[in-house]
Scaffold this motif. Structure first.
Motif, mmCIF file in Angstrom:
data_model
loop_
_atom_site.group_PDB
_atom_site.id
_atom_site.type_symbol
_atom_site.label_atom_id
_atom_site.label_comp_id
_atom_site.label_asym_id
_atom_site.label_seq_id
_atom_site.Cartn_x
_atom_site.Cartn_y
_atom_site.Cartn_z
ATOM 1 N N VAL A 193 0.818 -1.204 0.000
ATOM 2 C CA VAL A 193 0.000 0.000 0.000
ATOM 3 C C VAL A 193 0.858 1.264 0.000
ATOM 4 C CG1 VAL A 193 -1.709 1.343 1.286
ATOM 5 C CG2 VAL A 193 -1.940 -1.152 1.128
ATOM 6 N N PHE A 194 1.815 1.339 0.902
ATOM 7 C CA PHE A 194 2.617 2.564 1.029
ATOM 8 C C PHE A 194 3.532 2.764 -0.170
ATOM 9 C CE2 PHE A 194 1.611 1.477 5.492
ATOM 10 C CZ PHE A 194 0.963 2.659 5.842
ATOM 11 N N SER A 195 4.131 1.688 -0.663
ATOM 12 C CA SER A 195 4.988 1.816 -1.840
ATOM 13 C C SER A 195 4.158 2.198 -3.064
ATOM 14 C CB SER A 195 5.738 0.510 -2.102
ATOM 15 O OG SER A 195 4.843 -0.559 -2.345
ATOM 16 N N ALA A 196 2.928 1.688 -3.140
ATOM 17 C CA ALA A 196 2.043 2.029 -4.257
ATOM 18 C C ALA A 196 1.648 3.500 -4.209
ATOM 19 C CB ALA A 196 0.797 1.147 -4.219
ATOM 20 N N ILE A 197 1.378 4.004 -3.010
ATOM 21 C CA ILE A 197 1.037 5.422 -2.856
ATOM 22 C C ILE A 197 2.191 6.292 -3.328
ATOM 23 C CG2 ILE A 197 0.589 7.251 -1.173
ATOM 24 C CD1 ILE A 197 -0.977 5.198 0.477
ATOM 25 N N SER A 198 3.392 5.938 -2.924
ATOM 26 C CA SER A 198 4.569 6.704 -3.315
ATOM 27 C C SER A 198 4.785 6.665 -4.818
ATOM 28 C CB SER A 198 5.805 6.154 -2.601
ATOM 29 O OG SER A 198 6.970 6.810 -3.031
ATOM 30 N N ARG A 199 4.625 5.490 -5.423
ATOM 31 C CA ARG A 199 4.860 5.331 -6.857
ATOM 32 C C ARG A 199 3.836 6.115 -7.682
ATOM 33 N NH1 ARG A 199 7.686 2.042 -10.199
ATOM 34 N NH2 ARG A 199 8.533 0.861 -8.440
ATOM 35 N N ILE A 200 2.583 6.005 -7.309
ATOM 36 C CA ILE A 200 1.539 6.722 -8.054
ATOM 37 C C ILE A 200 1.744 8.226 -7.962
ATOM 38 C CG2 ILE A 200 -0.940 7.240 -8.149
ATOM 39 C CD1 ILE A 200 -1.470 4.370 -7.267
ATOM 40 N N PHE A 201 2.096 8.704 -6.769
ATOM 41 C CA PHE A 201 2.302 10.146 -6.593
ATOM 42 C C PHE A 201 3.485 10.637 -7.431
ATOM 43 C CE2 PHE A 201 3.987 13.872 -4.349
ATOM 44 C CZ PHE A 201 2.850 14.664 -4.320
ATOM 45 N N LYS A 202 4.559 9.862 -7.496
ATOM 46 C CA LYS A 202 5.738 10.264 -8.259
ATOM 47 C C LYS A 202 5.475 10.224 -9.759
ATOM 48 C CE LYS A 202 9.253 8.856 -4.885
ATOM 49 N NZ LYS A 202 10.380 7.911 -4.598
ATOM 50 N N GLU A 203 4.758 9.197 -10.223
ATOM 51 C CA GLU A 203 4.577 9.015 -11.657
ATOM 52 C C GLU A 203 3.390 9.787 -12.238
ATOM 53 O OE1 GLU A 203 4.326 4.855 -12.468
ATOM 54 O OE2 GLU A 203 6.426 4.463 -11.902
ATOM 55 N N GLU A 204 2.323 9.943 -11.451
ATOM 56 C CA GLU A 204 1.103 10.535 -12.007
ATOM 57 C C GLU A 204 0.603 11.759 -11.237
ATOM 58 O OE1 GLU A 204 -1.820 7.318 -12.936
ATOM 59 O OE2 GLU A 204 -0.219 6.007 -12.196
ATOM 60 N N GLY A 205 1.195 12.024 -10.094
ATOM 61 C CA GLY A 205 0.728 13.144 -9.304
ATOM 62 C C GLY A 205 -0.541 12.795 -8.549
ATOM 63 N N ILE A 206 -1.147 13.792 -7.933
ATOM 64 C CA ILE A 206 -2.323 13.562 -7.106
ATOM 65 C C ILE A 206 -3.505 13.041 -7.914
ATOM 66 C CG2 ILE A 206 -3.292 15.890 -7.331
ATOM 67 C CD1 ILE A 206 -3.061 13.809 -4.067
ATOM 68 N N LEU A 207 -3.577 13.439 -9.199
ATOM 69 C CA LEU A 207 -4.701 12.999 -10.037
ATOM 70 C C LEU A 207 -4.647 11.498 -10.308
ATOM 71 C CD1 LEU A 207 -4.981 15.901 -12.654
ATOM 72 C CD2 LEU A 207 -6.350 15.522 -10.587
ATOM 73 N N GLY A 208 -3.474 10.905 -10.174
ATOM 74 C CA GLY A 208 -3.357 9.470 -10.403
ATOM 75 C C GLY A 208 -4.176 8.637 -9.437
ATOM 76 N N PHE A 209 -4.486 9.201 -8.276
ATOM 77 C CA PHE A 209 -5.287 8.481 -7.283
ATOM 78 C C PHE A 209 -6.778 8.520 -7.598
ATOM 79 C CE2 PHE A 209 -1.461 9.760 -4.898
ATOM 80 C CZ PHE A 209 -1.054 8.519 -4.434
ATOM 81 N N PHE A 210 -7.170 9.348 -8.573
ATOM 82 C CA PHE A 210 -8.594 9.531 -8.829
ATOM 83 C C PHE A 210 -9.001 9.172 -10.257
ATOM 84 C CE2 PHE A 210 -7.410 12.365 -5.347
ATOM 85 C CZ PHE A 210 -8.338 11.983 -4.387
ATOM 86 N N VAL A 211 -8.152 8.418 -10.962
ATOM 87 C CA VAL A 211 -8.538 7.950 -12.293
ATOM 88 C C VAL A 211 -9.719 6.996 -12.146
ATOM 89 C CG1 VAL A 211 -6.328 8.262 -13.456
ATOM 90 C CG2 VAL A 211 -6.706 6.211 -12.100
ATOM 91 N N GLY A 212 -10.701 7.175 -12.997
ATOM 92 C CA GLY A 212 -11.895 6.321 -12.940
ATOM 93 C C GLY A 212 -12.918 6.745 -11.917
ATOM 94 N N LEU A 213 -12.684 7.860 -11.221
ATOM 95 C CA LEU A 213 -13.613 8.297 -10.179
ATOM 96 C C LEU A 213 -14.940 8.783 -10.764
ATOM 97 C CD1 LEU A 213 -14.258 9.034 -7.221
ATOM 98 C CD2 LEU A 213 -13.145 11.249 -7.628
ATOM 99 N N VAL A 214 -14.887 9.529 -11.858
ATOM 100 C CA VAL A 214 -16.103 10.127 -12.425
ATOM 101 C C VAL A 214 -17.131 9.073 -12.818
ATOM 102 C CG1 VAL A 214 -17.037 11.521 -14.313
ATOM 103 C CG2 VAL A 214 -14.945 12.245 -13.148
ATOM 104 N N PRO A 215 -16.778 8.042 -13.617
ATOM 105 C CA PRO A 215 -17.797 7.032 -13.953
ATOM 106 C C PRO A 215 -18.323 6.289 -12.737
ATOM 107 C CG PRO A 215 -15.609 6.361 -14.715
ATOM 108 C CD PRO A 215 -15.506 7.794 -14.316
ATOM 109 N N HIS A 216 -17.477 6.080 -11.730
ATOM 110 C CA HIS A 216 -17.947 5.416 -10.511
ATOM 111 C C HIS A 216 -19.006 6.268 -9.809
ATOM 112 C CE1 HIS A 216 -15.985 1.627 -9.860
ATOM 113 N NE2 HIS A 216 -14.789 2.123 -10.140
ATOM 114 N N ILE A 217 -18.749 7.567 -9.685
ATOM 115 C CA ILE A 217 -19.711 8.449 -9.023
ATOM 116 C C ILE A 217 -20.995 8.562 -9.837
ATOM 117 C CG2 ILE A 217 -20.156 10.868 -8.443
ATOM 118 C CD1 ILE A 217 -17.415 11.081 -7.283
ATOM 119 N N LEU A 218 -20.873 8.685 -11.159
ATOM 120 C CA LEU A 218 -22.063 8.749 -12.009
ATOM 121 C C LEU A 218 -22.899 7.482 -11.855
ATOM 122 C CD1 LEU A 218 -20.705 10.320 -15.333
ATOM 123 C CD2 LEU A 218 -22.270 11.362 -13.676
ATOM 124 N N GLY A 219 -22.227 6.334 -11.829
ATOM 125 C CA GLY A 219 -22.945 5.079 -11.645
ATOM 126 C C GLY A 219 -23.652 5.024 -10.303
#
Length: 274
Positions: free
Chosen positions: A137-163
């Protein structure tokens, strides 16, 4: 957990088998849930079935805690029970108010828990390419933040909320109108029927909103450096709408919705069955 998501991704390591439909005609069926699960155990052992479980549990816990906190911070005013047709406006207003409150709780909880959901999806999809990019979990958080920034944690959020939003409103309003107009108050079992109406509507509506769930989950792993999120498994989608249109054109918007009786796509039936 892992089996269902791999079916969504479209990973099919096992060949289809010949079976018969209700009319007795030979058709090709893809391996079902249990056959697929046995394959995962053969490759990864029993632990392989629980890939991504830890972030998923954390995500569910965060969702539950958030819903409870929002409910306490914004309590819903108690409204008297209304079921008579003469009070249609009052009862409908009650349903709208309750659904709006439920929608707010669901949207906030989805937003808070989604980053862990993304991590869970990526941990699971590594089965396809035998990768170890996301190992904790912690290594994944670090990797996503470094590679994609904060938005990387919210990919796919819009269709989930719409659903979620479409599901809540359709389910609650359909249940309300059925209970109001289709169930007679003079019927002795009216209260029992009304208690199950929302449950039945939930099953029906969940099938209609399934494509939002599918698109949201696919976007969580798309173009993130893992084999299952890159060509030839999937295009690098520019947005969730691009993903939706691609799946729609392929006739795959309900891919993975069935776990047992899975018809093979037409491309797999290029050879005669008889």
């Amino acid at each position: 957990l892992l089996t269902g998501f791999l079916l969504q991704v479209g990973h099919e390591p096992l060949p289809p088998i010949v079976g018969r439909n209700v009319l007795g005609r030979k058709v090709l069926y893809l391996p079902g849930f249990f056959t697929y699960a046995r394959h995962i155990v053969e490759v990864d052992g029993k632990r392989g079935l629980f890939r991504g479980l830890t972030p998923r549990l954390i995500s569910s816990t965060l969702s539950t805690i958030t819903r409870g906190s929002v409910k306490k911070a914004f309590p819903l005013e108690d409204m008297e029970h209304v079921s008579n047709k003469d009070d249609m406006k009052t009862s409908l207003r009650k349903v709208v108010k309750e659904t709006s409150h439920e929608m707010m709780m669901q949207c906030v909880s989805r937003f808070i828990s989604h980053p862990l959901h993304v991590i869970s999806m990526r941990c699971m999809v590594q089965f396809v390419g035998r990768e170890v990019k996301y190992s904790g979990v912690f290594s994944a958080i670090s990797r996503i933040f470094k590679e994609e920034g904060i938005l990387g944690f919210f990919v796919g959020l819009v269709p989930h909320i719409l659903g979620d939003v479409i599901f809540l409103w359709c389910c609650n309003l359909l249940a309300h109108f059925i209970n109001t107009y289709a169930v007679d108050d003079n019927f002795s079992q009216a209260s029992v029927i009304r208690s199950y109406t929302k449950f039945v509507m939930g099953i029906a509506v969940s099938m209609l909103t399934y494509p939002f769930l599918l698109v949201g989950d696919l976007m969580a792993v798309n173009n993130c450096g893992l084999r299952a999120g890159l060509p030839p498994y999937a295009p690098a989608f520019t947005s969730w709408i691009h993903c939706w249109r691609y799946l729609s054109a392929q006739g795959q918007l309900f891919r993975g919705s069935s776990l047992l009786f899975r018809r093979a796509p037409m491309s797999a039936t290029c050879f005669p069955l008889d």
